[in-house]
Design a protein around this motif. Structure first.
Motif, PDB file in Angstrom:
ATOM      1  N   PRO A  27       0.820  -1.216   0.000  1.00  0.00           N
ATOM      2  CA  PRO A  27       0.000   0.000   0.000  1.00  0.00           C
ATOM      3  C   PRO A  27       0.853   1.264   0.000  1.00  0.00           C
ATOM      4  O   PRO A  27       1.883   1.340   0.691  1.00  0.00           O
ATOM      5  N   LEU A  28       0.432   2.234  -0.758  1.00  0.00           N
ATOM      6  CA  LEU A  28       1.125   3.521  -0.810  1.00  0.00           C
ATOM      7  C   LEU A  28       1.316   4.085   0.598  1.00  0.00           C
ATOM      8  O   LEU A  28       2.391   4.600   0.948  1.00  0.00           O
ATOM      9  N   GLN A  29       0.278   3.972   1.416  1.00  0.00           N
ATOM     10  CA  GLN A  29       0.331   4.549   2.757  1.00  0.00           C
ATOM     11  C   GLN A  29       1.348   3.848   3.649  1.00  0.00           C
ATOM     12  O   GLN A  29       1.901   4.442   4.560  1.00  0.00           O
ATOM     13  N   HIS A  30       1.594   2.569   3.410  1.00  0.00           N
ATOM     14  CA  HIS A  30       2.610   1.859   4.175  1.00  0.00           C
ATOM     15  C   HIS A  30       4.011   2.311   3.767  1.00  0.00           C
ATOM     16  O   HIS A  30       4.930   2.311   4.590  1.00  0.00           O
ATOM     17  N   LEU A  31       4.163   2.698   2.515  1.00  0.00           N
ATOM     18  CA  LEU A  31       5.465   3.148   2.035  1.00  0.00           C
ATOM     19  C   LEU A  31       5.798   4.546   2.541  1.00  0.00           C
ATOM     20  O   LEU A  31       6.951   4.846   2.850  1.00  0.00           O
ATOM     21  N   THR A  32       4.790   5.392   2.622  1.00  0.00           N
ATOM     22  CA  THR A  32       5.017   6.764   3.081  1.00  0.00           C
ATOM     23  C   THR A  32       4.797   6.937   4.575  1.00  0.00           C
ATOM     24  O   THR A  32       5.256   7.920   5.165  1.00  0.00           O
ATOM     25  N   GLY A  33       4.067   5.977   5.178  1.00  0.00           N
ATOM     26  CA  GLY A  33       3.770   6.076   6.603  1.00  0.00           C
ATOM     27  C   GLY A  33       2.696   7.080   6.943  1.00  0.00           C
ATOM     28  O   GLY A  33       2.517   7.444   8.103  1.00  0.00           O
ATOM     29  N   ARG A  34       1.942   7.500   5.935  1.00  0.00           N
ATOM     30  CA  ARG A  34       0.913   8.505   6.202  1.00  0.00           C
ATOM     31  C   ARG A  34      -0.293   8.300   5.291  1.00  0.00           C
ATOM     32  O   ARG A  34      -0.174   7.806   4.174  1.00  0.00           O
ATOM     33  N   ALA A  35      -1.441   8.705   5.806  1.00  0.00           N
ATOM     34  CA  ALA A  35      -2.684   8.658   5.045  1.00  0.00           C
ATOM     35  C   ALA A  35      -3.417   9.969   5.267  1.00  0.00           C
ATOM     36  O   ALA A  35      -3.402  10.517   6.381  1.00  0.00           O
ATOM     37  N   TYR A  36      -4.060  10.455   4.230  1.00  0.00           N
ATOM     38  CA  TYR A  36      -4.790  11.720   4.335  1.00  0.00           C
ATOM     39  C   TYR A  36      -6.276  11.425   4.510  1.00  0.00           C
ATOM     40  O   TYR A  36      -6.856  10.629   3.768  1.00  0.00           O
ATOM     41  N   PHE A  37      -6.865  12.087   5.497  1.00  0.00           N
ATOM     42  CA  PHE A  37      -8.279  11.883   5.820  1.00  0.00           C
ATOM     43  C   PHE A  37      -8.862  13.225   6.229  1.00  0.00           C
ATOM     44  O   PHE A  37      -8.432  13.817   7.221  1.00  0.00           O
ATOM     45  N   ARG A  38      -9.795  13.724   5.431  1.00  0.00           N
ATOM     46  CA  ARG A  38     -10.352  15.048   5.634  1.00  0.00           C
ATOM     47  C   ARG A  38      -9.212  16.063   5.728  1.00  0.00           C
ATOM     48  O   ARG A  38      -8.406  16.158   4.803  1.00  0.00           O
ATOM     49  N   SER A  39      -9.078  16.776   6.821  1.00  0.00           N
ATOM     50  CA  SER A  39      -8.010  17.777   6.937  1.00  0.00           C
ATOM     51  C   SER A  39      -6.759  17.231   7.605  1.00  0.00           C
ATOM     52  O   SER A  39      -5.802  17.978   7.831  1.00  0.00           O
ATOM     53  N   LEU A  40      -6.739  15.942   7.899  1.00  0.00           N
ATOM     54  CA  LEU A  40      -5.667  15.370   8.711  1.00  0.00           C
ATOM     55  C   LEU A  40      -4.667  14.567   7.896  1.00  0.00           C
ATOM     56  O   LEU A  40      -5.004  13.986   6.872  1.00  0.00           O
ATOM     57  N   GLU A  41      -3.442  14.534   8.401  1.00  0.00           N
ATOM     58  CA  GLU A  41      -2.428  13.591   7.930  1.00  0.00           C
ATOM     59  C   GLU A  41      -2.206  12.609   9.070  1.00  0.00           C
ATOM     60  O   GLU A  41      -1.726  12.979  10.139  1.00  0.00           O
TER      61      GLU A  41
END
Length: 309
Positions: free
Chosen positions: A87-101
């Motif tokens: 998963p992209l988010q596992h590679l970057t360590g972050r996921a974007y959700f509404r206004s949050l990282e």
């Protein structure tokens, strides 16, 4: 995978992105171009010390920017990992959700865009209650099966004067949630949502849940979900996937004060069944809610003010 991938120092970023996008597309990644750009933004931040957005990456590519040696090495490795359907988010360590990282990684369910609509409906309910009561009292909200704490963190960020409590069964997901809730004033509990917050029955104004709901034998096709999202967050404990959602609905009913609001996420094929689940639990004014793509992904209801015995 027919598309070749090599990233060389001094190459134009535009060419690198085009090649990376083709490589990911040949690996079956549907969001190939977007992922290639987002990985570039992540690598640019790591190698150049400059935080850039996906839009800024697009601009740098149009300007004929060339990639550095450090960028080339790290970027090629990450694109190859994404091509393996990490998963992209596992590679970057972050996921974007509404206004949050949010911080995410192995062991926690990656939050999805459709859940953002659930948060919107909760915020609407907060506003409606305050308008009806003509009061600014702190509303009490529970987030069951919090996972990465996307829902709880968003509510703490976007709603004023609320008391948010969240519960998560997985120790790994709990650790990620703890990181995402740090400094937000949310109470986080390690425990089972089906028995959540014992001793606080009848005290919550709103309960939200994004429980596991995939039928036991319905193995997801996407490797990102099948191989990397934790099974505890996916499977609903029965052939129809609704055993755990039903148990959580029952618990939500117990936790809510009379007149309280419950909303639950589910698969788009489970809408009618979830309406029945809420009805059997005792909820009224039951509503099916569609996400931004028009799919029925949430069901909500109200606990009667005159509670049945």
């Amino acid at each position: 995978m027919s598309e070749e991938l090599s990233v060389l120092p001094g190459e134009d970023l535009e060419k690198v992105l085009r090649r990376a996008s083709g490589y990911l597309a040949s690996a079956g990644v549907e969001s190939a171009l977007a992922d290639a750009q987002l990985l570039a933004a992540f690598v640019w931040e790591r190698t150049a010390g400059e935080q850039v957005s996906r839009g800024r990456v697009q601009a740098l590519a149009l300007m004929g920017t060339q990639v550095s040696e450090d960028f080339a090495a790290l970027y090629e490795g990450l694109v190859r990992e994404r091509g393996r359907r990490i998963p992209l988010q596992h590679l970057t360590g972050r996921a974007y959700f509404r206004s949050l990282e949010l911080a995410v990684g192995p062991g926690v369910f990656v939050p999805r865009p459709e859940t953002e609509e659930l948060v919107s409906r909760v915020l609407e309910r907060v506003s409606a209650v305050r308008t009806a009561e003509k009061t600014q009292r702190r509303l009490k909200i529970a987030d069951l099966c919090t996972g990465s704490a996307a829902i709880a963190a968003s509510l703490a960020e976007e709603a004023s004067e609320v008391e948010v409590s969240a519960i998560e069964l997985s120790e790994l997901a709990y650790a990620w949630a703890s990181k995402n809730l740090e400094g937000r004033g949310v109470r986080l509990v390690l425990g089972d949502a089906r028995t959540a917050f014992e001793g606080e029955e009848g005290s919550f104004d709103i309960v939200a849940a994004n429980p596991p709901y995939i039928p036991q034998q319905a193995i997801p096709k996407d490797p990102e979900v099948r191989d990397h999202d934790p099974a505890l967050a996916l499977y609903g404990g029965s052939d129809d996937g609704l055993l755990i959602p039903s148990q959580i609905t029952t618990r939500a009913y117990s936790l809510l004060a009379p007149g309280g609001f419950f909303i639950c996420e589910h698969a788009e094929t489970q809408g009618e069944a979830m309406r029945q689940v809420l009805q059997l639990a005792g909820f009224i004014e039951i509503e099916s809610i569609r996400d931004l793509t028009g799919r029925p992904r949430h069901t909500a209801g109200i606990k009667p003010k005159e509670v049945r015995q």
